[in-house]
Design an enzyme around this catalytic site. Structure first.
Site, PDB file in Angstrom:
ATOM      1  CG  HIS A  62      -1.637  -1.156   1.558  1.00 28.18           C
ATOM      2  ND1 HIS A  62      -2.095  -1.434   2.564  1.00 28.18           N
ATOM      3  CD2 HIS A  62      -2.413  -1.847   0.386  1.00 28.18           C
ATOM      4  CE1 HIS A  62      -2.877  -2.516   2.160  1.00 28.18           C
ATOM      5  NE2 HIS A  62      -2.747  -3.146   1.072  1.00 28.18           N
ATOM      6  CE  LYS A  71       2.149   3.087   5.337  1.00 28.28           C
ATOM      7  NZ  LYS A  71       1.692   1.897   5.312  1.00 28.28           N
ATOM      8  CG  HIS A 118       4.381  -0.271   4.746  1.00 27.99           C
ATOM      9  ND1 HIS A 118       3.318  -1.599   5.517  1.00 27.99           N
ATOM     10  CD2 HIS A 118       5.515  -1.386   5.800  1.00 27.99           C
ATOM     11  CE1 HIS A 118       3.939  -1.621   6.404  1.00 27.99           C
ATOM     12  NE2 HIS A 118       5.942  -1.809   6.256  1.00 27.99           N
ATOM     13  CE1 TYR A 131       0.437   2.266   9.866  1.00 23.38           C
ATOM     14  CE2 TYR A 131      -0.201   0.614  10.352  1.00 23.38           C
ATOM     15  CZ  TYR A 131      -0.699   1.516   9.524  1.00 23.38           C
ATOM     16  OH  TYR A 131      -2.076   1.265   8.885  1.00 23.38           O
ATOM     17  CE  LYS A 167      -6.535  -1.564   1.109  1.00 26.98           C
ATOM     18  NZ  LYS A 167      -6.435  -1.193   1.748  1.00 26.98           N
ATOM     19  CG  ASP A 168      -3.783  -6.729   0.670  1.00 31.50           C
ATOM     20  OD1 ASP A 168      -4.009  -5.085   0.088  1.00 31.50           O
ATOM     21  OD2 ASP A 168      -3.499  -6.169   1.717  1.00 31.50           O
TER      22      ASP A 168
END
Length: 181
Positions: A62, A71, A118, A131, A167-168
């Site tokens: 992402h 991050k 990431h 994070y 989504k992934d």
């Protein structure tokens, strides 16, 4: 604090000084002055996030086209393989990636600057991942690159096919991804 460079100079492993004895341990998780002094990065974090995932979950890759986020990531329970991919077309490390094992036991953190995709894969039975981000989440600007893109050929360290979000599962191939200038 010990700073360990990675194959991509902008991505840094941060090892805190841990004070431990038979009672347990203590370490300073973040100190803005010391972070800037040791890394050369003076930044402000605006958002803290936490996720919990079971073994085999893979989240990523992402990034955001606008409101790009730096991050500072760490694990407080379990172990993950963390991945950062340079998506800045103007960068000398464009298209390169690094992988770092982060765990509750090694206390390592990873600094991923703005301009990187990431993701991470959970290697232990479960993992809690925290994070800090340098900009706010912007769902309209978020993009996802396929975790298994053959051009990137990322070694996720998994022993079985990963568990993915919807989504992934439909991330863009690297060759067709919208990337940063």
């Amino acid at each position: 604090m010990n700073i360990i460079p990675t194959a991509i100079p902008d991505v840094l492993i941060i090892e805190p000084k841990v004070f431990g004895d038979s009672r347990g341990f203590f370490f300073e998780v973040f100190n803005a002055r010391e972070f800037a002094r040791h890394t050369g990065v003076a930044t402000t974090f605006v958002q803290d996030n936490q996720s919990r995932s079971i073994k085999g979950v893979l989240r990523g890759l992402h990034y955001q086209l606008e409101n790009t986020q730096g991050k500072l990531v760490r694990v407080v329970q379990g172990e993950i393989r963390d991945i950062a991919v340079d998506v800045r077309k103007s960068s000398p490390t464009f298209g390169q990636w690094v992988a770092v094992q982060l765990s509750a036991d090694n206390h390592r953190q990873l600094w991923i600057p703005p301009g990187f995709a990431h993701g991470f894969a959970v290697l232990s039975d479960a993992a809690e991942f925290l994070y800090k981000t340098t900009d706010y989440y912007n769902p309209v600007a978020e993009r996802c690159i396929r975790w298994d893109d053959p051009d990137l050929a990322i070694d996720w360290g998994l022993e079985q096919p990963p568990l993915l979000s919807d989504k992934d599962k439909v991330g863009s191939p690297w060759a067709k991804a919208e990337l940063l200038p």
